[in-house]
Design an enzyme around this catalytic site. Structure first.
Site, mmCIF file in Angstrom:
data_model
loop_
_atom_site.group_PDB
_atom_site.id
_atom_site.type_symbol
_atom_site.label_atom_id
_atom_site.label_comp_id
_atom_site.label_asym_id
_atom_site.label_seq_id
_atom_site.Cartn_x
_atom_site.Cartn_y
_atom_site.Cartn_z
ATOM 1 N N HIS A 84 -0.863 -2.547 -7.180
ATOM 2 C CA HIS A 84 -1.761 -2.064 -5.966
ATOM 3 C C HIS A 84 -3.204 -2.250 -6.244
ATOM 4 O O HIS A 84 -3.730 -1.152 -6.738
ATOM 5 C CB HIS A 84 -1.212 -0.870 -5.690
ATOM 6 C CG HIS A 84 -1.898 -0.455 -4.376
ATOM 7 N ND1 HIS A 84 -2.107 0.791 -3.847
ATOM 8 C CD2 HIS A 84 -2.370 -1.095 -3.164
ATOM 9 C CE1 HIS A 84 -2.603 1.174 -2.679
ATOM 10 N NE2 HIS A 84 -2.792 -0.203 -2.136
ATOM 11 N N ASN A 115 -3.019 6.003 -1.214
ATOM 12 C CA ASN A 115 -2.871 6.180 0.426
ATOM 13 C C ASN A 115 -2.208 7.473 1.043
ATOM 14 O O ASN A 115 -2.465 7.825 2.209
ATOM 15 C CB ASN A 115 -2.030 4.913 0.992
ATOM 16 C CG ASN A 115 -2.967 3.869 1.045
ATOM 17 O OD1 ASN A 115 -4.004 3.744 1.668
ATOM 18 N ND2 ASN A 115 -2.648 2.587 0.368
ATOM 19 N N GLU A 147 -3.383 0.262 -9.069
ATOM 20 C CA GLU A 147 -2.257 1.608 -9.034
ATOM 21 C C GLU A 147 -0.925 0.740 -9.631
ATOM 22 O O GLU A 147 -0.562 -0.127 -8.879
ATOM 23 C CB GLU A 147 -2.130 2.206 -7.696
ATOM 24 C CG GLU A 147 -1.858 3.629 -7.612
ATOM 25 C CD GLU A 147 -1.828 4.158 -6.287
ATOM 26 O OE1 GLU A 147 -1.863 3.554 -5.102
ATOM 27 O OE2 GLU A 147 -1.830 5.524 -6.136
ATOM 28 N N SER A 158 0.866 -1.258 -0.071
ATOM 29 C CA SER A 158 -0.130 -0.020 0.038
ATOM 30 C C SER A 158 0.738 1.142 -0.074
ATOM 31 O O SER A 158 0.390 2.443 -0.321
ATOM 32 C CB SER A 158 -0.814 -0.081 1.297
ATOM 33 O OG SER A 158 -1.400 -1.063 1.403
HETATM 34 P P1 NAD Z 1 -4.016 -9.691 5.848
HETATM 35 O O1 NAD Z 1 -3.305 -9.504 7.185
HETATM 36 O O2 NAD Z 1 -5.352 -9.934 5.630
HETATM 37 O O3 NAD Z 1 -3.273 -10.840 5.117
HETATM 38 C C1 NAD Z 1 -1.677 -10.842 5.312
HETATM 39 C C2 NAD Z 1 -1.416 -12.528 4.894
HETATM 40 O O4 NAD Z 1 0.056 -12.528 4.868
HETATM 41 C C3 NAD Z 1 -2.008 -13.134 6.164
HETATM 42 O O5 NAD Z 1 -2.687 -14.386 5.542
HETATM 43 C C4 NAD Z 1 -0.732 -13.686 6.656
HETATM 44 O O6 NAD Z 1 -0.633 -14.988 6.996
HETATM 45 C C5 NAD Z 1 0.337 -13.765 5.352
HETATM 46 N N1 NAD Z 1 1.680 -13.593 5.784
HETATM 47 C C6 NAD Z 1 2.324 -12.706 6.712
HETATM 48 N N2 NAD Z 1 3.554 -12.814 6.675
HETATM 49 C C7 NAD Z 1 3.951 -13.978 5.737
HETATM 50 C C8 NAD Z 1 5.148 -14.430 5.421
HETATM 51 N N3 NAD Z 1 6.269 -13.968 5.838
HETATM 52 N N4 NAD Z 1 5.059 -15.623 4.518
HETATM 53 C C9 NAD Z 1 3.788 -15.753 3.968
HETATM 54 N N5 NAD Z 1 2.756 -15.258 4.208
HETATM 55 C C10 NAD Z 1 2.690 -14.407 5.248
HETATM 56 O O7 NAD Z 1 -3.439 -8.248 5.029
HETATM 57 P P2 NAD Z 1 -3.814 -7.742 3.599
HETATM 58 O O8 NAD Z 1 -5.013 -6.578 4.107
HETATM 59 O O9 NAD Z 1 -4.504 -8.832 2.670
HETATM 60 O O10 NAD Z 1 -2.605 -6.663 3.267
HETATM 61 C C11 NAD Z 1 -1.739 -7.511 2.426
HETATM 62 C C12 NAD Z 1 -0.858 -6.485 1.821
HETATM 63 O O11 NAD Z 1 -1.658 -5.907 0.874
HETATM 64 C C13 NAD Z 1 -0.053 -5.484 2.673
HETATM 65 O O12 NAD Z 1 0.980 -5.065 1.879
HETATM 66 C C14 NAD Z 1 -1.213 -4.336 2.470
HETATM 67 O O13 NAD Z 1 -0.508 -3.151 2.895
HETATM 68 C C15 NAD Z 1 -1.674 -4.260 1.181
HETATM 69 N N6 NAD Z 1 -3.056 -3.916 0.863
HETATM 70 C C16 NAD Z 1 -4.009 -3.784 1.645
HETATM 71 C C17 NAD Z 1 -5.199 -3.245 1.393
HETATM 72 C C18 NAD Z 1 -6.381 -3.357 2.567
HETATM 73 O O14 NAD Z 1 -7.275 -2.592 2.248
HETATM 74 N N7 NAD Z 1 -6.255 -4.372 3.354
HETATM 75 C C19 NAD Z 1 -5.506 -2.636 0.152
HETATM 76 C C20 NAD Z 1 -4.237 -2.570 -0.633
HETATM 77 C C21 NAD Z 1 -3.096 -3.283 -0.145
#
Ligand code: NAD
Length: 289
Positions: free
Chosen positions: A144, A194, A156, A122
């Site tokens: 993104h 963001n 993005e 993000s």
């Molecule tokens: P989340 O917590 O729902 O999921 C993250 C996943 O990664 C979990 O299932 C966890 O088990 C796994 N994980 C963590 N460390 C790990 C590792 N070392 N190896 C393998 N798996 C691992 O988080 P999310 O909301 O899906 O966010 C994930 C990414 O996407 C982040 O970088 C976040 O900034 C980005 N993002 C999030 C959003 C949002 O609205 N939540 C939107 C756009 C981008």
């Protein structure tokens, strides 16, 4: 330019990784998802089933497309088993150390420079993540997606300083094939989405902390007054309060400005385990259905 992807590897089976896997599978691409927490994989399978049946019920896709998409997605719980991919999208926790560690391992596992290594970060610098891939940094790109991925149209696309024009063009092609609208932003902390959104969410937490209004009123005022589909505190619950804190930290550090520091109340909720919808409670409560 064609994206040339037959098998997509997705790192992380959380909200975003699961959604990315789903839209790619609906687009006819074989998907392999890696998550190091087995509980996350089971949860993701359940989310796919539910989300795809809902889309079929609403006639957004047919039942055949939904079933075929489920059949195209497989899961592994060890990175070394994520073999045979020709494109990787990383969507694990918003932590630069964790991401760079995974990217350096991916670069070694996939020496073929045609395998694009994309991050769904993000806010973290793509240029910085790419340094973990050494000489093959030119194939690292920001891709993104937005939450919930099956419904949100935008991707993005963020080139780092080292990213090749070909990797950018192929990312645009892949996002389009997944039914999304790609738009480019340069590699500055938070990119566009963001950098603009997160300080507003943070300000809503400050307003709550200072007692300016209760959460329902803050959200209601922004919904009705600014025509937002949901208020900033509700949106924070959907994004994940932990992710919001991580993004604010990246903005503060990357833009070198204290005005981006996360609100103490937002940080405190995360310490208390109130991460938002995904943990059952954030600003609001989400009883298990
Ligand atoms: P989340 O917590 O729902 O999921 C993250 C996943 O990664 C979990 O299932 C966890 O088990 C796994 N994980 C963590 N460390 C790990 C590792 N070392 N190896 C393998 N798996 C691992 O988080 P999310 O909301 O899906 O966010 C994930 C990414 O996407 C982040 O970088 C976040 O900034 C980005 N993002 C999030 C959003 C949002 O609205 N939540 C939107 C756009 C981008």
């Amino acid at each position: 330019m064609s994206h040339g992807v037959k098998t997509l590897g997705v790192l992380g089976a959380g909200q975003m990784g699961g959604g990315i896997a789903q839209v790619a599978a609906v687009a006819g691409i074989t998907v392999k998802v890696f998550d190091s927490f087995p509980g996350a994989i089971d949860k993701c399978k359940g989310v796919h089933k539910k989300s795809l049946s809902k889309l079929a019920e609403k006639a957004v896709i047919t039942q055949e497309v939904a079933d075929a998409a489920i059949g195209r997605i497989s899961f592994v719980d060890k990175l070394e088993n994520l073999t045979g991919c020709d494109w990787i999208v990383e969507a694990v926790v918003e932590d630069v150390k964790v991401k760079k560690d995974l990217f350096s391992r991916l670069a070694a596992m996939y020496p073929d420079e045609n395998v694009v290594l994309a991050s769904n970060t993000s806010s973290i610098s793509i240029t910085d993540i790419a340094t973990a891939c050494g000489k093959s940094a030119s194939r690292v790109v920001g891709m993104h997606f937005f939450n919930p991925v099956p419904l949100m149209k935008l991707v993005e696309v963020i080139p780092g300083l080292q990213t090749s024009p070909a990797a950018v063009e192929r990312t645009i092609a892949l996002a389009t094939a997944c039914g999304k609208t790609p738009l480019k932003a340069n590699d500055r902390a938070g990119f566009i989405s963001n950098r603009v959104l997160m300080p507003m969410i943070n300000e809503a937490f400050y307003a709550w902390m200072e007692g300016v209004a209760e959460p329902q009123a803050i959200d209601g005022i922004m919904k009705l007054g600014c025509n937002f589909p949901m208020g900033p505190l509700t949106l924070a619950d959907f994004i994940g309060l932990d992710t919001c804190v991580n993004i604010m930290d990246v903005l503060a550090e990357g833009l070198n400005n204290g005005r981006y520091r996360a609100c103490p109340l937002l940080k405190q909720l995360v310490v208390a385990g109130r991460m938002g919808v995904k943990s059952g409670r954030g600003v609001y409560e989400y009883p298990a259905k």
